[in-house]
Design an enzyme around this catalytic site. Structure first.
Site, PDB file in Angstrom:
ATOM      1  N   GLU A 134     -10.587  18.328 -35.046  1.00  0.00           N
ATOM      2  CA  GLU A 134      -9.987  19.663 -34.859  1.00  0.00           C
ATOM      3  C   GLU A 134     -11.052  20.733 -34.651  1.00  0.00           C
ATOM      4  O   GLU A 134     -11.915  20.922 -35.511  1.00  0.00           O
ATOM      5  CB  GLU A 134      -9.129  19.987 -36.099  1.00  0.00           C
ATOM      6  CG  GLU A 134      -8.378  21.296 -35.971  1.00  0.00           C
ATOM      7  CD  GLU A 134      -7.443  21.575 -37.157  1.00  0.00           C
ATOM      8  OE1 GLU A 134      -6.966  20.620 -37.799  1.00  0.00           O
ATOM      9  OE2 GLU A 134      -7.219  22.761 -37.441  1.00  0.00           O
TER      10      GLU A 134
ATOM     11  N   LYS B 132      -3.172  21.862 -46.695  1.00  0.00           N
ATOM     12  CA  LYS B 132      -3.676  21.189 -45.482  1.00  0.00           C
ATOM     13  C   LYS B 132      -5.017  21.812 -45.095  1.00  0.00           C
ATOM     14  O   LYS B 132      -5.949  21.114 -44.675  1.00  0.00           O
ATOM     15  CB  LYS B 132      -2.654  21.323 -44.356  1.00  0.00           C
ATOM     16  CG  LYS B 132      -2.912  20.442 -43.149  1.00  0.00           C
ATOM     17  CD  LYS B 132      -3.829  21.044 -42.116  1.00  0.00           C
ATOM     18  CE  LYS B 132      -3.960  20.164 -40.881  1.00  0.00           C
ATOM     19  NZ  LYS B 132      -4.902  20.696 -39.892  1.00  0.00           N
TER      20      LYS B 132
ATOM     21  N   ASP C  93     -12.402   6.410 -48.949  1.00  0.00           N
ATOM     22  CA  ASP C  93     -10.983   6.078 -48.782  1.00  0.00           C
ATOM     23  C   ASP C  93     -10.231   7.409 -48.775  1.00  0.00           C
ATOM     24  O   ASP C  93      -9.776   7.907 -49.804  1.00  0.00           O
ATOM     25  CB  ASP C  93     -10.522   5.185 -49.946  1.00  0.00           C
ATOM     26  CG  ASP C  93      -9.066   4.787 -49.814  1.00  0.00           C
ATOM     27  OD1 ASP C  93      -8.350   5.398 -48.992  1.00  0.00           O
ATOM     28  OD2 ASP C  93      -8.636   3.883 -50.541  1.00  0.00           O
TER      29      ASP C  93
ATOM     30  N   HIS D  67      -9.862  30.460 -32.611  1.00  0.00           N
ATOM     31  CA  HIS D  67      -9.652  29.225 -31.856  1.00  0.00           C
ATOM     32  C   HIS D  67      -9.971  29.464 -30.391  1.00  0.00           C
ATOM     33  O   HIS D  67     -10.624  28.675 -29.732  1.00  0.00           O
ATOM     34  CB  HIS D  67      -8.178  28.790 -31.935  1.00  0.00           C
ATOM     35  CG  HIS D  67      -7.884  27.926 -33.114  1.00  0.00           C
ATOM     36  ND1 HIS D  67      -8.556  26.770 -33.363  1.00  0.00           N
ATOM     37  CD2 HIS D  67      -6.972  28.039 -34.098  1.00  0.00           C
ATOM     38  CE1 HIS D  67      -8.079  26.216 -34.459  1.00  0.00           C
ATOM     39  NE2 HIS D  67      -7.123  26.971 -34.931  1.00  0.00           N
TER      40      HIS D  67
HETATM   41  C1  MEV Z   1      -5.022  24.509 -39.704  1.00  0.00           C
HETATM   42  O1  MEV Z   1      -5.624  23.241 -39.487  1.00  0.00           O
HETATM   43  C2  MEV Z   1      -5.094  24.892 -41.170  1.00  0.00           C
HETATM   44  C3  MEV Z   1      -4.386  26.188 -41.546  1.00  0.00           C
HETATM   45  O2  MEV Z   1      -3.024  26.133 -41.118  1.00  0.00           O
HETATM   46  C4  MEV Z   1      -4.475  26.333 -43.040  1.00  0.00           C
HETATM   47  C5  MEV Z   1      -3.642  27.460 -43.613  1.00  0.00           C
HETATM   48  O3  MEV Z   1      -2.630  27.868 -42.996  1.00  0.00           O
HETATM   49  O4  MEV Z   1      -4.017  27.937 -44.708  1.00  0.00           O
HETATM   50  C6  MEV Z   1      -4.987  27.377 -40.843  1.00  0.00           C
END
Ligand code: MEV
Length: 424
Positions: free
Chosen positions: A83, A261, A277, A375
């Site tokens: 990513e 995430k 792992d 981005h």
């Molecule tokens: C994207 O890979 C991760 C985010 O969505 C995390 C978040 O929203 O805190 C930007």
């Protein structure tokens, strides 16, 4: 010369120039450098021994995040992922976290849990006591499985016995508590759990089914904290925005999943680079996030009495630096050398720190300009480079494409020709 991971403009260097910096930082040999540069740096013969049915290998980008100061020590952090923006965001976040000795991290030690499931017991509470009475005998059988670990000070240390209700009636669940030292620990714990099962059946008269490590490694927690000065990140309004972003996650599992995430973006990238792992880490993180009966964020962000931002993170981190793929994969060994970690504990601390930094980067972007602008800048940069722009021209082309909101190959080519003509 004192080593520092604070390397301004690292992203602007060529691959060779970046490698040179890492070589100096981590004393890499020519052989190790060649390994990093080799296309397909995992020999098929090694791959074939790692898993079954191998037909090839698949390469991912290997990068280093800069600027990390953790418990007063500088780290270059290897990250492997697909990513864009994640490595840049981690490096940028770590820059704001260097004051006050950087990110402070502790952990609770390399303690894993092995579960033994006993069913068909009519008097589970009575048998619970009987198992506990045989604790020393059970621990001894477990420890006979790994004398080297025991010699190093590790091994099975304790026993916990729970009675749980299940859809098919009560079960007695034995937890073997094992200090696995520098290993991730699943192998040794599984071996021990299997070895003690016949004794537990004899004591209880029940039937043992499962004997397996638990990935909810809640006795192997990493705990990180950091202070970020408000003036470094755009003032108290930004601090408030980040605290509000965290509060949203604390109140709403839909948001908490995305919040976590973002943390895992950093944690898993380091896990991949060092051949951990990562499924186990991921499973442990989410189970821990749901431990209070509702899925919650793994980090917390607050404003301190001076208006500065303070953040903490607590999560399980089952990682190893001996055994498994960590040793088998040659690139993972180079990654560990670049990191310079001396124990699984230290690796866990770095990963906790990276998780917290990654989370801060995401929340800061989300609470201010949003993540798409960053981005887009990176995307534009990649396109500018791909049409052959070099040096300052890259920045100029990026600037114009972002301003115009037109980021594509044709426009980049056009601009390169235009700007090159002008500069002649
Ligand atoms: C994207 O890979 C991760 C985010 O969505 C995390 C978040 O929203 O805190 C930007």
């Amino acid at each position: 010369m004192k080593k520092t991971s604070r390397i301004p403009g690292f992203y602007k260097l060529t691959i060779d120039e970046r490698l040179k910096k890492v070589v100096e930082f981590a004393n890499l040999t020519d052989e190790e450098v060649n390994l990093l540069k080799k296309v397909g740096n995992l020999d098929l013969s090694i791959a074939d021994r790692m898993i079954e049915n191998v037909i090839g290998t698949m390469a991912y980008p290997f990068a280093v995040a800069v600027n990390f100061l953790i418990n007063g020590k500088d780290y270059l952090v290897p990250m492997v992922l697909e990513e864009p923006s994640v490595v840049a965001a981690a490096s940028n976040a770590a820059r704001f976290m260097r004051r006050d000795g950087g990110i402070h991290v502790e952990n609770t030690g390399p303690i894993m849990i092995g579960q033994v499931q006993v069913v068909g017991v009519k008097d589970p509470w009575y048998q619970r006591m009987a198992i506990l009475e045989h604790k020393e005998e059970i621990l001894e059988i477990a420890n006979e499985q790994d004398p080297i670990l025991v010699r190093l000070g590790g091994g099975a240390k304790d026993l916990e016995v729970r009675v749980i209700d299940s859809p098919i009636g009560p079960m007695v669940i034995v937890h073997l508590i094992v200090d696995v030292k520098d290993a991730m620990g699943a192998n040794v714990v599984n071996t021990m759990a299997e070895a003690v099962a016949p004794t537990i059946e004899r004591i209880t008269g029940g039937k043992v089914y499962l004997r397996i490590v638990s990935n909810l490694a809640d006795k192997r927690l990493v705990r990180a904290r950091v202070k970020i000065y408000k003036e470094d990140i755009g003032g108290e309004e930004v601090v408030d925005g980040i605290v509000a972003a965290w509060a949203f996650a604390a109140a709403d599992p839909y948001r908490a999943a995305t919040h976590n995430k973002g943390i895992m973006n950093g944690v898993i990238a380091v896990a991949l680079a060092t051949a951990q792992d990562h499924r186990a880490i991921e499973a442990g993180a989410h189970a821990y996030a749901a431990r209070n009966g509702r899925y919650e964020p793994l980090s917390k962000w607050e404003k301190d009495k001076d208006g500065n931002l303070v953040g903490t993170l607590e999560m399980p981190m089952a990682v190893g630096i001996v055994g498994g793929a960590t040793k088998a994969h040659p690139v993972a060994r180079v990654a560990l050398k670049i990191l310079g970690v001396k124990s699984a504990d230290e690796l866990a601390k770095v990963m906790g720190a990276v998780g917290l930094a990654q989370n801060f980067a995401a929340l800061r972007a989300l609470a201010t300009e949003g993540i798409q602008r960053g981005h887009m800048r990176l995307h534009a940069r990649n396109i500018a480079i791909s049409v052959g722009a070099k040096g300052e021209l890259i920045d100029k082309i990026v600037e114009i494409m972002v301003r115009e909101g037109k980021i594509n190959y044709d426009r980049a080519k056009e601009l390169l020709e235009e700007l090159s003509r002008k500069s002649k």
